[in-house]
Scaffold this motif. Structure first.
Motif, short mmCIF file in Angstrom:
data_model
loop_
_atom_site.label_atom_id
_atom_site.label_comp_id
_atom_site.label_asym_id
_atom_site.label_seq_id
_atom_site.Cartn_x
_atom_site.Cartn_y
_atom_site.Cartn_z
N LEU A 186 16.56 -27.65 -2.71
CA LEU A 186 15.58 -28.49 -2.65
C LEU A 186 16.16 -29.81 -1.93
O LEU A 186 15.36 -30.21 -0.98
CB LEU A 186 15.04 -28.87 -4.13
N MET A 189 16.40 -29.73 1.77
CA MET A 189 15.10 -29.67 2.53
C MET A 189 14.76 -30.98 2.99
O MET A 189 13.90 -31.20 3.96
CB MET A 189 13.88 -29.26 1.59
N THR A 289 3.28 -24.57 2.28
CA THR A 289 4.69 -24.63 1.63
C THR A 289 5.43 -25.98 1.74
O THR A 289 5.72 -26.55 0.96
CB THR A 289 5.55 -23.67 2.35
N GLU A 290 5.11 -26.91 2.88
CA GLU A 290 5.67 -27.86 3.28
C GLU A 290 4.97 -29.10 2.01
O GLU A 290 5.95 -29.86 1.50
CB GLU A 290 5.41 -28.53 4.65
N ASN A 293 6.76 -28.13 -1.36
CA ASN A 293 8.09 -28.59 -1.37
C ASN A 293 8.14 -30.20 -1.62
O ASN A 293 8.92 -30.68 -2.57
CB ASN A 293 8.93 -28.47 -0.25
N SER A 294 7.20 -30.84 -0.92
CA SER A 294 7.20 -32.49 -1.08
C SER A 294 6.82 -32.76 -2.56
O SER A 294 7.04 -33.55 -2.92
CB SER A 294 6.15 -33.09 -0.02
N ARG A 296 7.20 -30.88 -5.20
CA ARG A 296 8.40 -30.40 -5.93
C ARG A 296 9.63 -31.74 -6.05
O ARG A 296 9.95 -31.98 -7.01
CB ARG A 296 8.93 -29.28 -5.56
N ARG A 305 6.72 -28.56 -12.60
CA ARG A 305 7.38 -27.44 -12.06
C ARG A 305 6.97 -26.19 -12.56
O ARG A 305 6.55 -25.19 -11.99
CB ARG A 305 8.85 -27.61 -11.98
#
Length: 359
Positions: A186, A189, A289-290, A293-294, A296, A305
């Motif tokens: 993570l 990324m 997904t972006e 991920n941000s 998260r 989570r």
């Protein structure tokens, strides 16, 4: 005859009670019921809906019925609440709108999620990067924080506080021996220009904190949360921040098909966290997904989570990162179909309620 001040206090207390019940059932049904599946009957068992303070045994209601009650309580709270409150540890209308946004996102009601999130964050501005790295411990002084808890000095329990487990600097056995680390995949990324990488130390040394030699050092440990001192575990606990509302609005709009509208919201948020960010270039599923991920990265350590993986029907995968495979009970993968996404009903509840059914 009660005076106006008394009447206002009663109105506020009843409004907050509805909000707390909505929040509590929202958490309970996610933990003890199977996931809410949008556009289905959701007849799977949730938790008993107890609306009267008695000990009459109640069977488990369906997940759909529990969400109906949650939304009813949210609506009732909103009819009674205003923008005023004594401290941010209390509900006001914006916090309940934020709760409505969370619930709507979980239910796949994306239009309501997006509109509620936008209304909720109005008046709460994103913190600047300097504030982001200052320890996540100032509820009232941080304009982005919508709702949270302040641990009062004479009410601290020292080793049971959030800060005694999640801070990097308090002198507890847990923190000295088991500091909390971010998943290295993570972390990788995000570019170094993203402020959220600044609260994680890939070396684990945290030299700026001048930790005593008794503190274990592990790579990718976080100093997002800092307690008052090594001898005082208090830090204000975040329950809801405007950042979450930006992310809910962005995700909901994207999933509703308004990718352009979503990017307006997401780009504004992302540019705050990363001054070098020039805008999302991904589209479709990759763009969603972006956002996730941000989300998260942004909400790391704040309790989202598990619930996000469950609502998204995704499994847990910690492989290929900084998790040790030799540590006893270190779970690296959990399939989305695994029973562990649904907690067992506590034995005390089963003993007290003959109508309960175990998961």
């Amino acid at each position: 005859t009660p005076n106006a001040a008394d009447a206002a206090t009663v109105k506020q207390a009843i409004a907050e009670a509805y909000a707390f019940r909505a929040f509590s059932y929202y958490m309970l049904v996610q933990l003890y019921g199977k996931r809410y599946v949008p556009n289905s009957t959701n007849s799977q068992l949730g938790v008993p809906i107890r609306l009267v303070a008695n000990e009459v045994p109640l069977a488990r209601n369906t997940v759909e019925e529990v969400y109906t009650q949650i939304n009813s309580d949210i609506a009732e709270a909103l009819t009674r609440l205003s923008g005023s409150r004594p401290t941010k540890s209390h509900f006001n209308d914006k916090v309940v709108l934020g709760l409505r946004a969370r619930v709507a996102l979980t239910q796949g009601n994306y239009a309501l999620a997006a509109s509620s999130a936008a209304l909720a964050r109005a008046g709460f501005t994103l913190m600047n990067n300097a504030t982001y790295t200052s320890g996540f411990n100032n509820l009232e002084g941080n304009g982005e924080w919508m709702w949270g808890a302040t641990i009062i000095a004479d009410q601290t329990d020292y080793f049971g506080n959030f800060g005694a487990y999640m801070s990097r600097n308090y002198n507890s056995t847990n923190i000295r021996q088991a500091p909390k680390a971010m998943n290295s995949k993570l972390y990788a990324m995000f570019p170094s220009t993203d402020v959220r990488t600044k609260v994680v130390d890939p070396t684990g040394q945290h030299t700026a904190l001048a930790l005593p030699s008794t503190y274990s050092k592990f790579p990718y440990t976080s100093q997002k949360f800092l307690s008052v001192s090594t001898s005082d575990s208090r830090l204000d606990v975040p329950y809801m921040r405007a950042a979450e509302m930006y992310l809910i609005e962005a995700e909901a709009k994207a999933k509703a098909g308004d990718e352009a509208g979503s990017k307006v919201v997401f780009n504004a948020f992302a540019a705050n966290r990363n001054p070098s960010y020039t805008g999302a270039t991904t589209t479709g599923a990759a763009y969603i997904t972006e956002i996730l991920n941000s989300r998260r990265m942004e909400l790391w350590g704040e309790g989202f989570r598990f619930l996000d993986l469950k609502r998204l029907n995704q499994g847990l995968d910690r492989t290929g990162a900084n998790h040790s495979s030799v540590v006893v009970n270190n779970v690296l993968t959990v399939a989305n179909t695994d029973n562990r996404w649904e907690y067992l009903i506590p034995r005390a509840e089963i003993n007290a309620n003959p109508l309960i059914v175990q998961n």
